[in-house]
Design an enzyme around this catalytic site. Structure first.
Site, PDB file in Angstrom:
ATOM      1  CB  CYS A 107      -0.845   0.147   1.231  1.00 31.97           C
ATOM      2  SG  CYS A 107      -2.240  -1.282   0.930  1.00 31.97           S
ATOM      3  N   PRO A 114       2.326   7.751  -0.875  1.00 30.11           N
ATOM      4  CG  PRO A 114       2.915   9.810   0.221  1.00 30.11           C
ATOM      5  CD  PRO A 114       2.073   8.773   0.466  1.00 30.11           C
ATOM      6  CE  LYS A 174       5.810   3.923   6.697  1.00 28.35           C
ATOM      7  NZ  LYS A 174       4.678   4.646   6.414  1.00 28.35           N
ATOM      8  CG  ASP A 177      -7.964  -4.007  -4.254  1.00 28.82           C
ATOM      9  OD1 ASP A 177      -7.463  -4.507  -3.087  1.00 28.82           O
ATOM     10  OD2 ASP A 177      -8.898  -3.535  -4.041  1.00 28.82           O
ATOM     11  CG  ASP A 213       2.241   2.408   5.812  1.00 34.84           C
ATOM     12  OD1 ASP A 213       1.790   2.080   6.952  1.00 34.84           O
ATOM     13  OD2 ASP A 213       2.807   3.237   5.209  1.00 34.84           O
ATOM     14  CB  CYS A 230      -0.060   6.170  11.052  1.00 35.99           C
ATOM     15  SG  CYS A 230      -1.318   6.450   9.961  1.00 35.99           S
TER      16      CYS A 230
HETATM   17  C1  LIG Z   1      -1.001   4.578   4.835  1.00 34.62           C
HETATM   18  S1  LIG Z   1      -0.913   5.003   3.204  1.00 34.62           S
HETATM   19  C2  LIG Z   1       0.445   4.491   2.800  1.00 34.62           C
HETATM   20  C3  LIG Z   1       1.524   5.291   2.847  1.00 34.62           C
HETATM   21  C4  LIG Z   1       2.898   4.888   2.249  1.00 34.62           C
HETATM   22  N1  LIG Z   1       3.468   3.559   2.805  1.00 34.62           N
HETATM   23  C5  LIG Z   1       4.207   5.849   2.554  1.00 34.62           C
HETATM   24  O1  LIG Z   1       4.898   5.721   3.658  1.00 34.62           O
HETATM   25  O2  LIG Z   1       4.377   6.804   1.900  1.00 34.62           O
HETATM   26  C6  LIG Z   1      -2.143   3.530   2.708  1.00 34.62           C
HETATM   27  C7  LIG Z   1      -2.185   3.586   1.299  1.00 34.62           C
HETATM   28  O3  LIG Z   1      -2.622   2.465   0.779  1.00 34.62           O
HETATM   29  C8  LIG Z   1      -3.531   2.730  -0.656  1.00 34.62           C
HETATM   30  N2  LIG Z   1      -4.681   1.429  -0.127  1.00 34.62           N
HETATM   31  C9  LIG Z   1      -5.722   1.415   0.101  1.00 34.62           C
HETATM   32  N3  LIG Z   1      -6.245  -0.027   0.007  1.00 34.62           N
HETATM   33  C10 LIG Z   1      -5.612  -0.500  -0.995  1.00 34.62           C
HETATM   34  C11 LIG Z   1      -5.476  -1.772  -1.389  1.00 34.62           C
HETATM   35  N4  LIG Z   1      -6.633  -2.583  -1.256  1.00 34.62           N
HETATM   36  N5  LIG Z   1      -4.525  -2.053  -2.347  1.00 34.62           N
HETATM   37  C12 LIG Z   1      -3.702  -0.990  -2.709  1.00 34.62           C
HETATM   38  N6  LIG Z   1      -3.674   0.043  -2.239  1.00 34.62           N
HETATM   39  C13 LIG Z   1      -4.422   0.301  -0.863  1.00 34.62           C
HETATM   40  C14 LIG Z   1      -4.269   4.007  -0.152  1.00 34.62           C
HETATM   41  O4  LIG Z   1      -4.820   4.380  -1.209  1.00 34.62           O
HETATM   42  C15 LIG Z   1      -2.943   4.750   0.483  1.00 34.62           C
HETATM   43  O5  LIG Z   1      -2.506   5.636  -0.509  1.00 34.62           O
END
Ligand SMILES: C[S@@+](CC[C@H](N)C(=O)[O-])C[C@H]1O[C@@H](n2cnc3c(N)ncnc32)[C@H](O)[C@@H]1O
Length: 460
Positions: free
Chosen positions: A269, A272, A275, A320, A339, A392
């Site tokens: 996930c 932006p 990580k 997804d 994440d 978080c």
């Molecule tokens: C907590 S943020 C991640 C922050 C990122 N790891 C960073 O450090 O910059 C969670 C991200 O997961 C994405 N997300 C949510 N559900 C998802 C899924 N089923 N598959 C892929 N991405 C997903 C969201 O759009 C969001 O951008």
């Protein structure tokens, strides 16, 4: 009633935007937030109505609106005491942003009230209520001490959280720690940078900052705390990819995952891409960064480009993560970072709007989504491989309970202890920069971090 006379007007800095205009736009952003928009979205929408807004105006707008969200519970209470009937939504918004500024004491009272009334007169929707707003704000100033004391008697109001949020924290952390958490959440977040160790070192970057007269100190293995916040474009080396903005707690993820050269890593996930980039900076591994939202996935590309990390080692995939068949080539990953989407209850000091936008049922809904992601990704991990589950959040349903029920469902999983006394994973609580000791061993727990939960799961 007439606006208060400004016999000694405050002298704003030469480049300061007019306060009345800032209050007017902040009230618009506030209305968006009230309608359920995130603070960021509401601020963007308010700025769009103001053509050619300068960076100074955008900064002041963010400050004033964020202050209003941080004082939401108290200003709502004040209205119930000051107005006999609920004011029209536009007047309520202008009252909320103005009263929050009076509470914060950032401007002389008379200047603030005068500018709030001017802001009311400047818009058709509020012009007729300018006198009423003036009366409300003046009445508040007359009874400030008594009203603030009354408002803060209620612990949820004092901590600026809804009662259900407070009850959850109490249940998990008890009264004293809950108070500390709420105090930390209502503070200005520190600006923490991650030094890109591919192009410089922490000591060299600290020297560079010192040469430019910027006070800073180390806050983690690659983390630097810039004592005074700056817009990103003015942070030395930011545009050149020497540093990124990332909380010290978030910077622990890449280190905890323990990536070695040649490893295949999935960042499930990813947007932006904070990580993802850190993983690529630390080791010669290859990373598949999966993100569901195409617009957010573009931000991963932009970040990797700024940091000169694009190339065959980094693949950004829009998919997804719950359906690996759509992005996985069948070769197991040595490391997986999940994440996961969460309530964001650990980063309230950066996003004070989340406490008011979330509903009690969201916690269970998000916990279900997190469990689905964990279950879907586990088969992609190689034997003896490791998956770092991160949120978080400081709610146990998304943290400790999530990792414990995962190992119950998966006999081939064990939780690798990260800290003594926390067998189910590591719960970091948000800490206040003001009260933290300055000398610390950053290999243990950084002092300025947001609230995070980490569980390192190993396939046995
Ligand atoms: C907590 S943020 C991640 C922050 C990122 N790891 C960073 O450090 O910059 C969670 C991200 O997961 C994405 N997300 C949510 N559900 C998802 C899924 N089923 N598959 C892929 N991405 C997903 C969201 O759009 C969001 O951008």
């Amino acid at each position: 009633m007439e606006p208060m006379a400004a016999d000694k007007p405050a002298a704003p800095a030469a480049a300061s935007p007019p306060l009345g205009r800032v209050l007017m736009l902040a009230a618009q952003a506030w209305s968006g937030f009230q309608a359920g928009q995130s603070l960021d979205r509401a601020l963007d929408a308010a700025l769009e109505t103001s053509r050619g807004a300068s960076a100074a105006l955008a900064g002041a707008l963010r400050d004033v609106t964020t202050t209003a969200v941080r004082r939401f519970a108290v200003t709502e209470f004040l209205l119930t005491r000051l107005a006999h009937r609920p004011p029209d939504p536009d007047v309520r918004a202008l009252f909320a942003v103005s009263a929050a500024q009076l509470l914060a004491g950032a401007y002389p009272d008379f200047t603030l009230v005068d500018q709030a009334v001017r802001a009311a007169r400047a818009r058709e929707a509020t012009a007729a209520a300018a006198g009423f707003l003036n009366a409300l704000l003046r009445e508040f100033l007359r009874r400030r001490e008594e009203l603030v004391r009354e408002a803060e008697q209620d612990p949820a109001r004092h901590g600026n959280v809804p009662p259900w949020w407070l009850a959850r924290l109490h249940r998990e952390y008890g009264a004293r720690r809950t108070q500390e958490i709420l105090a930390a959440q209502n503070e200005e977040p520190p600006l923490v940078l991650r030094v890109n160790v591919r192009c410089t070192t922490v000591p060299a970057y600290l020297d560079q900052l010192a040469a430019e007269g910027l006070a800073a100190s180390r806050a983690g293995e690659s983390a630097v705390w810039l004592h005074r916040a700056l817009p990103v474009e003015r942070i030395p080396g930011f545009t050149e990819g020497q540093v990124s903005v990332q909380d010290a707690g978030a910077q622990l993820a890449a280190a905890l995952l323990g990536v070695a050269p040649g490893m295949r890593v999935l960042d499930a996930c990813a947007a932006p891409g904070g990580k993802t980039a850190h993983l690529l900076e630390l080791g010669d591994c290859s990373v598949d960064a999966v993100e569901r939202d195409p617009e957010r996935a573009r931000r991963i590309d932009a970040n990797l480009q700024r940091l000169a990390l694009t190339g065959p080692r980094a693949r950004v995939l829009v998919a997804d993560a719950r359906h690996p068949g759509r992005f996985w080539d069948g070769r197991p990953y040595d490391r997986i970072l999940l994440d996961a989407p969460c309530t964001a209850s650990g980063i309230v000091r950066r996003h004070p709007d989340v406490v008011w936008l979330r509903r009690p049922g969201d916690v269970a809904k998000l916990a279900t989504q997190q469990a689905k992601l964990l279950d879907a990704l586990w088969p992609l991990l190689a034997r003896t491989g490791r998956l770092l589950y991160a949120v978080c959040s400081i709610f146990p349903e998304e943290g400790r309970q999530q990792s414990s029920s995962f190992v119950e469902r998966h006999p081939d999983a064990r939780i690798v202890p990260l800290r003594q006394g926390e067998p189910g994973g590591w719960q970091l609580l948000p800490r206040s920069a003001q009260t933290a000791p300055m000398e610390f061993d950053y290999s243990k727990q950084p002092v300025f971090q947001d609230g995070f939960f980490y569980a390192l799961l190993e396939k046995v």
